[in-house]
Motif scaffolding. Sequence first.
Motif, PDB file in Angstrom:
ATOM      1  N   LEU A  85      21.805  60.382  79.120  1.00 19.93           N
ATOM      2  CA  LEU A  85      21.008  60.356  77.887  1.00 19.93           C
ATOM      3  C   LEU A  85      20.986  58.961  77.260  1.00 19.93           C
ATOM      4  CD1 LEU A  85      22.050  63.762  76.255  1.00 19.93           C
ATOM      5  CD2 LEU A  85      20.140  63.257  77.791  1.00 19.93           C
ATOM      6  N   GLY A  86      21.946  58.110  77.687  1.00 16.19           N
ATOM      7  CA  GLY A  86      21.989  56.739  77.169  1.00 16.19           C
ATOM      8  C   GLY A  86      20.719  55.961  77.450  1.00 16.19           C
ATOM      9  N   VAL A  98      22.712  46.924  83.171  1.00 18.40           N
ATOM     10  CA  VAL A  98      23.035  46.823  81.736  1.00 18.40           C
ATOM     11  C   VAL A  98      24.391  46.157  81.503  1.00 18.40           C
ATOM     12  CG1 VAL A  98      23.554  48.206  79.681  1.00 18.40           C
ATOM     13  CG2 VAL A  98      21.520  48.704  81.057  1.00 18.40           C
ATOM     14  N   LEU A  99      25.399  46.504  82.320  1.00 18.67           N
ATOM     15  CA  LEU A  99      26.747  45.973  82.051  1.00 18.67           C
ATOM     16  C   LEU A  99      26.836  44.464  82.287  1.00 18.67           C
ATOM     17  CD1 LEU A  99      28.988  48.825  83.477  1.00 18.67           C
ATOM     18  CD2 LEU A  99      28.254  48.436  81.118  1.00 18.67           C
ATOM     19  N   SER A 100      26.037  43.940  83.210  1.00 22.63           N
ATOM     20  CA  SER A 100      26.094  42.489  83.420  1.00 22.63           C
ATOM     21  C   SER A 100      25.040  41.766  82.578  1.00 22.63           C
ATOM     22  CB  SER A 100      25.938  42.133  84.905  1.00 22.63           C
ATOM     23  OG  SER A 100      24.593  42.220  85.300  1.00 22.63           O
ATOM     24  N   THR A 101      24.273  42.538  81.836  1.00 24.72           N
ATOM     25  CA  THR A 101      23.284  41.934  80.933  1.00 24.72           C
ATOM     26  C   THR A 101      23.862  41.821  79.527  1.00 24.72           C
ATOM     27  OG1 THR A 101      21.538  42.925  82.274  1.00 24.72           O
ATOM     28  CG2 THR A 101      20.895  42.144  80.112  1.00 24.72           C
ATOM     29  N   ALA A 102      24.786  42.723  79.207  1.00 21.49           N
ATOM     30  CA  ALA A 102      25.342  42.760  77.843  1.00 21.49           C
ATOM     31  C   ALA A 102      25.955  41.418  77.407  1.00 21.49           C
ATOM     32  CB  ALA A 102      26.358  43.894  77.733  1.00 21.49           C
ATOM     33  N   LEU A 123      29.673  50.701  77.600  1.00 22.00           N
ATOM     34  CA  LEU A 123      30.602  51.618  78.271  1.00 22.00           C
ATOM     35  C   LEU A 123      30.817  52.864  77.406  1.00 22.00           C
ATOM     36  CD1 LEU A 123      33.265  49.088  79.641  1.00 22.00           C
ATOM     37  CD2 LEU A 123      31.720  50.493  81.016  1.00 22.00           C
ATOM     38  N   ALA A 124      30.928  52.635  76.085  1.00 22.51           N
ATOM     39  CA  ALA A 124      31.150  53.764  75.174  1.00 22.51           C
ATOM     40  C   ALA A 124      29.940  54.694  75.186  1.00 22.51           C
ATOM     41  CB  ALA A 124      31.419  53.247  73.763  1.00 22.51           C
ATOM     42  N   ASP A 125      28.742  54.120  75.156  1.00 23.18           N
ATOM     43  CA  ASP A 125      27.539  54.967  75.174  1.00 23.18           C
ATOM     44  C   ASP A 125      27.414  55.721  76.496  1.00 23.18           C
ATOM     45  OD1 ASP A 125      26.787  54.481  72.607  1.00 23.18           O
ATOM     46  OD2 ASP A 125      25.324  52.925  73.079  1.00 23.18           O
ATOM     47  N   TRP A 126      27.830  55.081  77.554  1.00 26.80           N
ATOM     48  CA  TRP A 126      27.796  55.751  78.878  1.00 26.80           C
ATOM     49  C   TRP A 126      28.787  56.920  78.877  1.00 26.80           C
ATOM     50  CZ3 TRP A 126      30.211  53.005  83.722  1.00 26.80           C
ATOM     51  CH2 TRP A 126      29.994  53.773  84.866  1.00 26.80           C
ATOM     52  N   ARG A 134      21.422  50.721  71.984  1.00 21.63           N
ATOM     53  CA  ARG A 134      20.302  49.934  72.547  1.00 21.63           C
ATOM     54  C   ARG A 134      19.874  50.667  73.814  1.00 21.63           C
ATOM     55  NH1 ARG A 134      24.170  46.010  71.505  1.00 21.63           N
ATOM     56  NH2 ARG A 134      23.663  44.636  69.759  1.00 21.63           N
ATOM     57  N   PRO A 135      18.851  51.501  73.723  1.00 19.58           N
ATOM     58  CA  PRO A 135      18.503  52.354  74.877  1.00 19.58           C
ATOM     59  C   PRO A 135      18.328  51.538  76.154  1.00 19.58           C
ATOM     60  CG  PRO A 135      17.264  52.985  72.928  1.00 19.58           C
ATOM     61  CD  PRO A 135      17.976  51.722  72.569  1.00 19.58           C
ATOM     62  N   TRP A 136      18.910  52.047  77.244  1.00 20.45           N
ATOM     63  CA  TRP A 136      18.965  51.261  78.484  1.00 20.45           C
ATOM     64  C   TRP A 136      17.584  51.042  79.095  1.00 20.45           C
ATOM     65  CZ3 TRP A 136      23.194  55.170  80.048  1.00 20.45           C
ATOM     66  CH2 TRP A 136      24.357  54.896  79.293  1.00 20.45           C
ATOM     67  N   ILE A 137      16.660  51.973  78.840  1.00 20.49           N
ATOM     68  CA  ILE A 137      15.300  51.843  79.383  1.00 20.49           C
ATOM     69  C   ILE A 137      14.710  50.474  79.013  1.00 20.49           C
ATOM     70  CG2 ILE A 137      12.898  52.613  79.050  1.00 20.49           C
ATOM     71  CD1 ILE A 137      14.072  54.655  80.647  1.00 20.49           C
ATOM     72  N   GLY A 138      14.944  50.075  77.794  1.00 19.10           N
ATOM     73  CA  GLY A 138      14.345  48.804  77.352  1.00 19.10           C
ATOM     74  C   GLY A 138      15.397  47.739  77.083  1.00 19.10           C
TER      75      GLY A 138
END
Length: 426
Positions: free
Chosen positions: A70-71, A307-311, A61-64, A77-81
């Motif tokens: 750009l996150g 990403v949020l439900s994977t964290a 959430l902070a990175d978003w 942890r870049p969201w792409i991967g």
Amino acid sequence: MQGAALDAAGALAQDATDPLAGFAAQFHHPYDAAGRRSVYLCGHSLGLQPKSAAQYVESELADWRRLGVLGHHEAARPWIGYHEHLTQPLAALVGAGTREVVAMNSLTVNLHLMMVSFFRPDGLRNKVLIEKSAFPSDRHAVASQLALHGLNAAEHLIEIEPRRGERTLRTADIIGGIEQESDRLALVLLPGVQYLTGQSLNLLPLIAAARRIGAAVGLDLAHSIGNTLLQLHDWDADFAVWCSYKYLNAGPGAIGGCFVHERHARRTDLPRLTGWWGHDKATRFLMGPEFRPIAGAEGWQISNPPVLSTAPLLASLEIFQRAGMQRLRHKSIALTGFLQGLIENRLRGQVDIVTPSSADERGAQLSLKILRPAAQAKRCHERLNTAGVVSDWREPDVLRLTPVPLYNSFGDVFAAVEALAQALCP
Ligand SMILES: Cc1ncc(COP(=O)(O)O)c(C=O)c1O
């Protein structure tokens, strides 16, 4: 832990020497309305929240907040991967290579995706074998896949059931059912641990039997992953699917997972439902029209991961890595054995244990049948919950109790059986 006394002192003694005891403090344990800490024996349904999950979610959430789009490249942890961080720990849990697993979607969606590729009816080889008490979602998924091929459950779905008077399946009977259908079977779909009875199937000979007659084999590991020891690559199943909100403690509706055996990694002849996230990573953002699948399970992805439900899953898998699946299973066998011993000792004649009594044939869960008329049995379960033991009831007559080695103690098990004894008092 072997041979401990079946009493409060026995529970204390085992907790005192449990090398994993410290992990319970890394989870949030629910409290009841009166402020008492619950005895939570429901990890077969929804695992407890790792305390670290909030930090992992907050970090995204902070990175978003800080980075916006750009996150995708610049987050810690870049969201792409992002989902790739889960690959190695998931592969270790299911006994697979890293190319064979992917975190994506949810269980039933993954089951559909897998069946699109691996349920390929061909002439008279057009049937699916499942077990009669399969989780309803699996049956719905199979029936609808049959319908997509112009087939129907009445003729093309074979359902194996326990023998008359028995509650659990015999390996020989499942193999018999597979061999009887032989070249009419296109797919065999089996659970690892059966959700209702807690029976852990002996998968190796079952998978071998299905492959011998030329059927594809898929597994529903909802109740196995993070619970029992798995060797999917060596066992040679074609595919497996799972959810991560039970023993993997990733939270309600969390991202699911999928295994595709290495022998299918580069197959482009199989039909599949495709999307951009399954496309070759090097050229994905060239936005071309053609689809070139990533080799391996990742090639079955469709959308970019949530990403949020994977964290929270990442948080939980980090705990699994520290605890070690072998050590967890070792404790689980002792913990569930203690539960079995206490029930047999204290509640004989009042409760039957439906789950097989051998540790090889079960995971952490024990399924109980309360030997009372249905309405009374259900009331006993309600009293148990009111007494602060969180467990669940599955129709028509099963009470499920699961001590989870990551966060339950032998003391929890002792308290639960005491409460059950009280709940059984008329
Ligand atoms: C054995 C089994 N299979 C399938 C499912 C369905 O899972 P989902 O809702 O994640 O698709 C569940 C859910 O509890 C389950 O226990």
